[in-house]
Design a protein around this motif. Structure first.
Motif, mmCIF file in Angstrom:
data_model
loop_
_atom_site.group_PDB
_atom_site.id
_atom_site.type_symbol
_atom_site.label_atom_id
_atom_site.label_comp_id
_atom_site.label_asym_id
_atom_site.label_seq_id
_atom_site.Cartn_x
_atom_site.Cartn_y
_atom_site.Cartn_z
ATOM 1 N N LEU A 290 -2.800 -11.410 -12.632
ATOM 2 C CA LEU A 290 -1.619 -10.684 -13.113
ATOM 3 C C LEU A 290 -2.102 -9.543 -13.986
ATOM 4 O O LEU A 290 -2.799 -9.771 -14.977
ATOM 5 C CB LEU A 290 -0.689 -11.640 -13.854
ATOM 6 C CG LEU A 290 -0.168 -12.719 -12.881
ATOM 7 C CD1 LEU A 290 -0.860 -14.027 -13.102
ATOM 8 C CD2 LEU A 290 1.324 -12.855 -12.951
ATOM 9 N N ILE A 291 -1.777 -8.331 -13.577
ATOM 10 C CA ILE A 291 -2.307 -7.144 -14.222
ATOM 11 C C ILE A 291 -1.150 -6.282 -14.724
ATOM 12 O O ILE A 291 -0.159 -6.096 -14.021
ATOM 13 C CB ILE A 291 -3.184 -6.333 -13.242
ATOM 14 C CG1 ILE A 291 -4.326 -7.217 -12.702
ATOM 15 C CG2 ILE A 291 -3.737 -5.081 -13.924
ATOM 16 C CD1 ILE A 291 -5.220 -6.534 -11.681
ATOM 17 N N ILE A 292 -1.309 -5.759 -15.935
ATOM 18 C CA ILE A 292 -0.316 -4.849 -16.501
ATOM 19 C C ILE A 292 -0.828 -3.420 -16.348
ATOM 20 O O ILE A 292 -1.965 -3.120 -16.728
ATOM 21 C CB ILE A 292 -0.058 -5.142 -17.990
ATOM 22 C CG1 ILE A 292 0.444 -6.574 -18.165
ATOM 23 C CG2 ILE A 292 0.954 -4.139 -18.563
ATOM 24 C CD1 ILE A 292 0.624 -6.989 -19.603
ATOM 25 N N PHE A 293 0.019 -2.575 -15.790
ATOM 26 C CA PHE A 293 -0.283 -1.151 -15.642
ATOM 27 C C PHE A 293 0.664 -0.370 -16.531
ATOM 28 O O PHE A 293 1.860 -0.663 -16.591
ATOM 29 C CB PHE A 293 -0.098 -0.704 -14.188
ATOM 30 C CG PHE A 293 -1.111 -1.297 -13.262
ATOM 31 C CD1 PHE A 293 -2.299 -0.631 -12.985
ATOM 32 C CD2 PHE A 293 -0.896 -2.531 -12.668
ATOM 33 C CE1 PHE A 293 -3.244 -1.192 -12.136
ATOM 34 C CE2 PHE A 293 -1.836 -3.100 -11.813
ATOM 35 C CZ PHE A 293 -3.011 -2.425 -11.562
ATOM 36 N N LYS A 294 0.118 0.613 -17.239
ATOM 37 C CA LYS A 294 0.940 1.489 -18.076
ATOM 38 C C LYS A 294 0.403 2.900 -17.891
ATOM 39 O O LYS A 294 -0.798 3.122 -18.014
ATOM 40 C CB LYS A 294 0.849 1.062 -19.537
ATOM 41 C CG LYS A 294 1.776 1.837 -20.445
ATOM 42 C CD LYS A 294 1.723 1.303 -21.858
ATOM 43 C CE LYS A 294 2.664 2.117 -22.739
ATOM 44 N NZ LYS A 294 2.535 1.734 -24.140
ATOM 45 N N GLY A 295 1.295 3.827 -17.559
ATOM 46 C CA GLY A 295 0.878 5.199 -17.340
ATOM 47 C C GLY A 295 -0.148 5.335 -16.223
ATOM 48 O O GLY A 295 -1.022 6.185 -16.272
ATOM 49 N N LYS B 239 3.200 5.447 -10.924
ATOM 50 C CA LYS B 239 4.062 6.517 -11.456
ATOM 51 C C LYS B 239 5.322 5.964 -12.120
ATOM 52 O O LYS B 239 6.254 6.722 -12.404
ATOM 53 C CB LYS B 239 4.430 7.485 -10.333
ATOM 54 C CG LYS B 239 3.215 8.220 -9.796
ATOM 55 C CD LYS B 239 3.563 9.131 -8.646
ATOM 56 C CE LYS B 239 2.304 9.823 -8.132
ATOM 57 N NZ LYS B 239 2.449 10.344 -6.782
ATOM 58 N N ALA B 240 5.353 4.687 -12.406
ATOM 59 C CA ALA B 240 6.541 4.061 -12.998
ATOM 60 C C ALA B 240 6.747 4.535 -14.434
ATOM 61 O O ALA B 240 5.789 4.796 -15.158
ATOM 62 C CB ALA B 240 6.388 2.539 -12.974
ATOM 63 N N THR C 196 0.819 -1.210 0.000
ATOM 64 C CA THR C 196 0.000 0.000 0.000
ATOM 65 C C THR C 196 0.856 1.264 0.000
ATOM 66 O O THR C 196 0.542 2.234 -0.679
ATOM 67 C CB THR C 196 -0.935 -0.016 1.229
ATOM 68 O OG1 THR C 196 -1.623 -1.268 1.245
ATOM 69 C CG2 THR C 196 -1.966 1.089 1.158
ATOM 70 N N LYS C 197 1.976 1.242 0.741
ATOM 71 C CA LYS C 197 2.829 2.430 0.853
ATOM 72 C C LYS C 197 3.586 2.736 -0.443
ATOM 73 O O LYS C 197 3.807 3.888 -0.784
ATOM 74 C CB LYS C 197 3.839 2.258 1.988
ATOM 75 C CG LYS C 197 3.220 2.278 3.371
ATOM 76 C CD LYS C 197 4.311 2.236 4.440
ATOM 77 C CE LYS C 197 3.741 2.181 5.825
ATOM 78 N NZ LYS C 197 3.238 0.850 6.195
ATOM 79 N N THR C 198 4.024 1.686 -1.145
ATOM 80 C CA THR C 198 4.881 1.886 -2.322
ATOM 81 C C THR C 198 4.120 1.807 -3.644
ATOM 82 O O THR C 198 4.696 2.030 -4.700
ATOM 83 C CB THR C 198 6.016 0.841 -2.339
ATOM 84 O OG1 THR C 198 5.443 -0.469 -2.371
ATOM 85 C CG2 THR C 198 6.916 0.987 -1.124
ATOM 86 N N TRP C 199 2.830 1.474 -3.605
ATOM 87 C CA TRP C 199 2.032 1.243 -4.814
ATOM 88 C C TRP C 199 2.092 2.418 -5.796
ATOM 89 O O TRP C 199 2.409 2.234 -6.974
ATOM 90 C CB TRP C 199 0.587 0.936 -4.432
ATOM 91 C CG TRP C 199 -0.294 0.698 -5.602
ATOM 92 C CD1 TRP C 199 -1.194 1.561 -6.143
ATOM 93 C CD2 TRP C 199 -0.373 -0.493 -6.396
ATOM 94 N NE1 TRP C 199 -1.818 0.990 -7.215
ATOM 95 C CE2 TRP C 199 -1.332 -0.276 -7.399
ATOM 96 C CE3 TRP C 199 0.295 -1.719 -6.357
ATOM 97 C CZ2 TRP C 199 -1.651 -1.232 -8.358
ATOM 98 C CZ3 TRP C 199 -0.026 -2.671 -7.307
ATOM 99 C CH2 TRP C 199 -0.989 -2.430 -8.293
#
Length: 111
Positions: free
Chosen positions: A79-84, A19-20, A10-13
């Motif tokens: 398994l989920i891909i996040f972009k932007g 924001k990666a 939760t802290k580093t999400w």
């Protein structure tokens, strides 16, 4: 665990996933989940094989329930891909590493 896979909570999400700079492939898992343990080595290998193209992260749903709930994760492994900062693809259940890599490449080609 190799450093090819990042453990997020939760802290580093927000900083590590939303924001990666790179797309992030997140394994939603739990200690007690048999299929999740089967997926673990494949996820680690993907972290090595695709280093520089994507980030690979694991999120323990027992420790970070708010995030799992926010994204509607009801079955694990998910398994989920996040972009932007947005979800661009999702797959549920254990698969061989090659299937995950194909899923990642196909999803990112469309995203």
């Amino acid at each position: 665990m190799e450093n090819s896979v990042l453990h997020v909570n939760t802290k580093t999400w927000d900083s590590e996933v939303l924001k990666a700079d790179l797309p992030v492939f997140v394994d939603f898992w739990a200690e007690w989940c048999g299929p999740c343990r089967m997926v673990g080595p494949a996820v680690e290998q993907i972290g090595k094989v695709m280093a520089g193209k994507i980030k690979v992260a694991k999120l323990n749903v027992d420790e970070s329930q708010e995030i799992a709930m926010k994204y509607g994760v009801q079955s694990i492994p998910s398994l989920i891909i996040f972009k932007g900062g947005k979800e661009v693809g999702r797959t549920i259940g254990a698969m061989p590493k090659e299937s995950y890599i194909r899923f990642i490449e196909n999803t990112l080609a469309k995203a």
